[in-house]
Every structure is written in structure tokens, then in C-alpha cells.
Design an enzyme around this catalytic site. Structure first.
Site, PDB file in Angstrom:
ATOM      1  N   SER A 103       0.823  -1.210   0.000  1.00  0.00           N
ATOM      2  CA  SER A 103       0.000   0.000   0.000  1.00  0.00           C
ATOM      3  C   SER A 103       0.855   1.256   0.000  1.00  0.00           C
ATOM      4  O   SER A 103       0.473   2.273  -0.578  1.00  0.00           O
ATOM      5  CB  SER A 103      -0.917   0.006   1.218  1.00  0.00           C
ATOM      6  OG  SER A 103      -1.716  -1.143   1.218  1.00  0.00           O
TER       7      SER A 103
ATOM      8  N   ALA B  16      -1.939  -9.477  -1.797  1.00  0.00           N
ATOM      9  CA  ALA B  16      -1.479  -8.706  -0.645  1.00  0.00           C
ATOM     10  C   ALA B  16      -2.101  -7.321  -0.693  1.00  0.00           C
ATOM     11  O   ALA B  16      -2.471  -6.830  -1.755  1.00  0.00           O
ATOM     12  CB  ALA B  16       0.040  -8.600  -0.654  1.00  0.00           C
ATOM     13  N   CYS B  17      -2.184  -6.741   0.469  1.00  0.00           N
ATOM     14  CA  CYS B  17      -2.672  -5.387   0.615  1.00  0.00           C
ATOM     15  C   CYS B  17      -1.877  -4.467  -0.302  1.00  0.00           C
ATOM     16  O   CYS B  17      -0.681  -4.629  -0.403  1.00  0.00           O
ATOM     17  CB  CYS B  17      -2.522  -5.056   2.081  1.00  0.00           C
ATOM     18  SG  CYS B  17      -2.173  -3.433   2.552  1.00  0.00           S
ATOM     19  N   PRO B  18      -2.433  -3.544  -1.041  1.00  0.00           N
ATOM     20  CA  PRO B  18      -3.822  -3.051  -0.958  1.00  0.00           C
ATOM     21  C   PRO B  18      -4.822  -3.766  -1.855  1.00  0.00           C
ATOM     22  O   PRO B  18      -5.979  -3.365  -1.895  1.00  0.00           O
ATOM     23  CB  PRO B  18      -3.670  -1.610  -1.447  1.00  0.00           C
ATOM     24  CG  PRO B  18      -2.624  -1.699  -2.520  1.00  0.00           C
ATOM     25  CD  PRO B  18      -1.667  -2.772  -2.034  1.00  0.00           C
TER      26      PRO B  18
END
Lengths: 400, 189
Positions: A103, B16-18
Site C-alpha cells: 500500500s 497482498a494489501c492493498p
């Protein structure tokens, strides 16, 4: 790490982003946990945009004396970063962090497209939690050395004592390769591995290192009544020597954090205090569920046993809680005599006040501390992802 | 394990994130208001993030079931019925229903079955609003029927529907499960 393949991986990651990013290449910079650690040590300025969810951020973050923060979860930035551009300073280094990197790469890319020069944290908070920074504490009498391994993200401290090509480890973390590689680099063979007590905040690497290197694994037997593996019982008065000219590692029974907690006096100069005494706090007696029972042991250890030791001993604890406890070189240590003057936990004359300090209003317990204890006993064998998840957050082993 | 129904299933396993949330957001855009999405993920961090994301966007996070290493998250798309004026005249407050739980009453929970599966009043019957018309025969006209949903809107519509079908002892419970402080049962408890 191979920089090219890492970068390729990033690009591949981005081409998978479809609508979120236009797919164009912009430069984004990587910062490693080691580089962030240097900024902590040097008290540099750093602006951290932490894109984890708010509860994770409030629970635990990268601490630095001159770090400033903005916490906006990545999932609130999926439609763009325009709204937060005004909150990001133009005159500071900017580091985007998240749990595992993905992220923060996404957000760093969006910020770069908006014209900012930003870094993301390689490996995210997972890597930050696992980073170990070795710091040399001192040369020993006969030419040996003592090193402290600072687990900067979680506040855990472990030690390597080296003499004449032999090494002993104390309170090693599960990042076992770091110690094994370090020993190899300085040409030392790991002979002994100690745990001062059964840890509740992190998974010990002691047993695994002993298996890999053939070293002897020592545990205090009173903490090991439920363990499922063989170990050498570490008892008061045990003297272990390493190197031909012997560095003494003298075991000193010091119950209180756990019933078996044992300290070490190394080379008659250093007191490895485990989780009994820290630089700015003392150990909590409740993590094995026995706060009331162990209060008097803890007091006896701190106010009698330690009091009898030389004030000149340098205390080397197994944890730090806040970065103010770091010395300028990044190590954590203080003279025992100084702690008897300044550490609040050593200066409570009234026994009932001491009792209430260490049994009432205790901070939250370490994440997954019961499962961590069971792992350290060998009762459960969680996989590496699960181990990482269990260890997330600060160590929380102290009361102030 | 209880069977939790969803209108749509998103496979985000191995991502996996995001990415789990990026994909969830996309799928959610295409759902109708009030529909339930099941997101299957293996990233353990998705649990807290999914909940926080839902809360920040107004969607309803119902809960997570762990099934052999796979996390199944259930979300209900924000519905626009929240502001509709309630029309059914017979209304009781949550607390009044709580006091009558020992009596011989029927509690009809008209939320989606996934919402019901995670948490509901012990003994409540589950018939989602969308299925009520065809399953109306399962209910007795002789008993008091307390109709409950999350905020009192779907239960109001259900009361009107029951009224049109000859049920006279029908009472809407407000504000509903979102504020319910009494005992509950379900996957979460």
C-alpha cells in the site's frame, strides 16, 4: 538484495494496478529499515505518512525524536491523493509506510505523480519490526567484545559476547540468521545460547540457533516446567566460560518478571538484567498470570539482590520502551548506580506503593502474549506469517 | 458452520494489501444497495482494514469467518433506504421488546441472512425482506409479530407488507439491531 529484480517486481506490481494508476513510470525511492534506524540515531527530521488503519497506527508506529506523522489509511486514498497534498511538508524527507509495503508503494507512486519526492519503507512495518541493528557496547578484558542487537521497531535487545573465536548469545530473537551471519563475519563460533526467561512479547530464536549451530541452549528451569524440548538448566551460580582465556558469564537468579528470571554478570562489568530492570522502568510481574505472587520476588530482586551488586556495573536490559532510552550511539545501557538514583521503579520506599504500581493500572499486555509463551515452550509451532502477526506491536514488558 | 449467503463472491486469495480492498471497492460499485458481498482473502491484515474501510465508506461490515486459512469477509453495500419515512403505526422501542422476550411472541428478523448469521436475538426467525412475500405462509396470524431489522426501515416495509396480507398484530421494533443491547447469538458471540 538484488536491486534490479526488486525493482522489476515493483513494476510488475504496478502494471497490475489497472485503473488506480495510469501505468506510467515515475521514480519512487526506497528507504530501508536500516536507513530509518540511522535517522532515529542521528535525531534527523522525517515526515512519516503512515497509511495503515488508524487503530494499527495508534497501537504502534515508527518512533523518532524529530519524526512527524500523518496517518491516512491507504483505502481512503484509492481515488487520489489531492486532498492530502496540502498536509505534506515540502521541506522534509517524506516516508510512506504501511504494514507490508504494497500500500505504501501505491501511495508513494500517487504522490510522485503529483510531483512530490517521496520514499516508501522497504518491507513495511513487518520489516521494521524485524530489523536488528548491531551496536558494539565495549571491548572486554582479554580482547573479546560485547555487542547489543537493537530491535529498534519492537524495543527488544539481545546480546552477543565474543572471546577468542567463541560466542555466546543472550535473548536472541527469531531472526536467527542475523546472529549466525554476524558471528561468521567476525569469525566466531556460537557455543552457548541463553534466554534470561521465558519471553512473552517475542518469539525466542534461542532453541533454533542452538539446533543450527550445535550450541548449548540454556533456560531457567523454573520457567521451563512446561517446555516440550530438551535444554540445559540455567541455575544461580552457573558459570559459563567462552574463549580460551574465559569470559565469565555468571548467572544470577533474579525472579520477578517470571519466576525463573535470571540475570548475567559478564566479565564482572556488565549486568544483563533481562526483563527485570530497564533503563527507565522495571519489569512487570503479570505476564504469566501471577502478578500478586511475584511482586515480593520482584521487589527482593530489585531492592536487595541488585542493591548488593557494584554500582559500577553497566546494566544491559532486554528491552527499551521509548527512544529517549537510546544512547547517542543507539545502544541502551546505564550504570546500575545511576539507575538506583534515577529509575523511579527503584526508588519506591513504601512496599505497598510498589505493590500497587506493579499490579494495578498495568499497560495493555503484549500482542498475543499467551500464544507467544506457548510457542517459546514448544507447545505450538505457528508458521512464519503467523509468528510475524503475533509479534506485531511494541514489547510492553515494563511498568513505569 | 452456518451458511452465510452472499449476492456476490470476490476471490482475493493470495493477494497482498492493498489489492483485496482495491478489488472489493470495484466490485462493491457494481452491487445494488443492500446486497451482500463475500470477500475471500488470505492476507491476514485484510481483516482490520476491511472493517475500517467499510466504516469509512458507510458500507456495513458484517463480520469475518475463518475457514481453513481463508478469511471470508462479509460486507453489505450501503443502502439508501435509511432516510425513508416510516409508515407503519404500531411501533415499540428495543427496550420494550427486550422486556417481552420471555413471552410467547414471534420475532421476525428481516435483515439479509448474512447479517442475521453474525448476530441476532435468540429465537428470532430469519426471513429477509426480499423473500418475505413468498415465505409469508411460514408466519402465524394468531401471534404478535415483532419485526426487526438494523435501523427500522426494512422492518417498516415488512410490517406494511404483512398488514396488506391480513396480519393485524404486527409491530415494528425501533431503532433495531444497530442499537440492540440485549442478549444476542450468532457467529460473533
Amino acid at each position: 538484495m538484488d536491486g534490479n529484480s526488486n525493482w522489476d517486481r515493483k513494476l510488475i506490481f504496478f502494471f497490475e494496478f489497472e485503473n488506480t494508476i495510469g501505468g506510467s513510470k515515475v521514480t519512487i525511492n526506497v528507504m530501508t529499515s536500516g536507513e530509518v534506524t540511522k535517522k532515529v540515531y542521528n535525531r534527523e527530521e522525517l515526515f512519516i505518512l503512515d497509511v495503515r488503519n488508524q487503530s494499527d497506527f495508534q497501537d504502534w508506529k515508527i518512533e523518532g525524536a524529530n519524526f512527524s506523522y500523518l496517518n491516512i489509511p491507504y483505502f481512503e486514498l484509492l481515488d487520489g491523493v489531492e486532498e492530502i497534498l496540502g498536509e505534506i511538508p515540502a521541506d522534509k524527507n517524506i516516508l510512506v509506510t504501511c504494514a507490508k509495503e504494497g500500500s505504501s508503494v501505491m501511495v508513494a507512486e500517487m504522490l510522485s505523480e503529483a510531483g512530490l519526492n517521496v520514499f516508501y519503507l522497504e518491507g513495511g512495518m513487518k520489516a521494521w519490526s524485524e530489523h536488528l541493528e548491531p551496536v558494539k557496547i565495549a571491548d572486554l578484558t582479554d580482547g573479546g567484545q560485547i555487542y547489543q542487537f537493537v530491535r529498534i521497531g519492537k524495543g527488544c535487545l539481545s546480546y552477543m559476547v565474543v572471546s577468542n573465536g567463541e560466542a555466546a548469545l543472550i535473548d536472541a530473537t527469531r531472526m536467527t540468521d542475523v546472529y549466525i551471519d554476524f558471528a561468521k563475519r567476525i569469525g566466531a563460533t556460537i557455543k552457548h545460547v541463553f534466554d534470561t526467561h521465558l519471553h512473552a512479547d517475542h518469539i525466542s530464536g534461542g532453541r533454533s540457533i542452538a539446533q543450527k549451530t550445535g550450541a548449548t541452549y540454556w533456560l531457567p528451569p523454573k520457567d521451563a516446567t512446561e517446555v516440550t524440548f530438551k535444554y540445559s538448566p540455567l541455575e544461580d551460580g552457573n558459570d559459563v566460560s567462552i574463549g580460551h582465556t574465559t569470559i565469565q558469564i555468571q548467572a544470577l537468579y533474579s525472579p520477578g518478571h517470571t519466576i525463573g528470571s535470571t540475570s548475567f554478570v559478564v566479565d564482572q562489568k556488565f549486568l544483563l538484567s533481562g526483563d527485570i530492570l530497564f533503563v527507565d522502568s522495571i519489569g512487570r510481574p503479570d505476564l504469566a498470570g501471577k502478578a500478586e505472587d511475584w511482586v515480593s520476588d520482584l521487589r527482593e530482586t530489585l531492592y536487595s539482590r541488585y542493591k548488593e551488586l557494584s554500582g559500577e556495573l553497566i546494566v544491559l536490559p532486554a528491552h527499551f520502551m521509548i527512544i529517549d532510552e537510546l544512547n547517542e550511539d543507539g545502544s541502551v545501557s546505564e550504570k546500575l548506580g545511576t539507575l538506583f538514583e534515577k529509575n523511579h521503579g527503584l526508588n519506591i520506599a513504601d512496599e505497598s506503593k510498589f505493590r500497587s504500581l506493579v499490579t494495578e493500572n498495568l499497560p495493555p499486555q503484549p500482542n498475543a502474549y499467551q500464544e507467544i509463551r506457548e510457542t517459546n515452550m514448544g507447545k505450538i509451532n505457528p508458521d512464519i506469517d503467523k509468528q510475524r502477526e503475533m509479534e506485531i506491536g511494541p514489547n510492553r514488558c515494563a511498568v513505569r | 458452520m452456518e451458511n452465510v449467503k452472499a449476492n456476490e463472491v470476490l476471490d482475493a486469495k493470495g493477494l497482498a494489501c492493498p489489492m483485496p480492498i482495491v478489488k472489493t471497492k470495484k466490485v462493491m460499485n457494481n452491487l445494488e444497495a443492500g446486497q451482500v458481498l463475500e470477500v475471500q482473502a488470505t492476507d491476514r491484515g485484510s481483516k482490520a482494514d476491511m472493517k475500517a474501510w467499510a466504516e469509512s465508506t458507510g458500507h456495513q461490515f458484517l463480520g469475518t469467518i475463518e475457514d481453513g486459512g481463508v478469511l471470508k469477509h462479509y460486507l453489505r453495500k450501503a443502502s439508501s433506504d435509511e432516510s425513508i419515512e416510516k409508515k407503519h403505526p404500531d411501533v415499540v422501542k428495543n427496550e420494550e421488546l427486550e422486556q417481552r422476550l420471555g413471552e410467547d411472541v414471534t420475532i421476525l428478523d428481516v435483515r439479509e441472512s448474512a447479517e442475521y448469521a453474525f448476530t441476532h436475538i435468540p429465537g428470532a426467525i430469519s426471513i429477509p425482506l426480499g423473500e418475505l412475500e413468498e415465505r409469508i405462509g411460514e408466519l402465524s396470524k394468531e401471534k404478535n409479530i415483532y419485526v426487526i431489522c438494523r435501523t427500522g426501515n426494512r422492518s417498516d416495509l415488512a410490517c406494511q407488507l404483512l398488514g396488506k396480507n391480513g396480519f393485524s398484530q404486527v409491530i415494528n421494533v425501533v431503532p433495531g439491531m444497530s442499537q440492540w443491547t440485549g442478549t444476542v447469538t450468532g457467529i460473533e458471540s
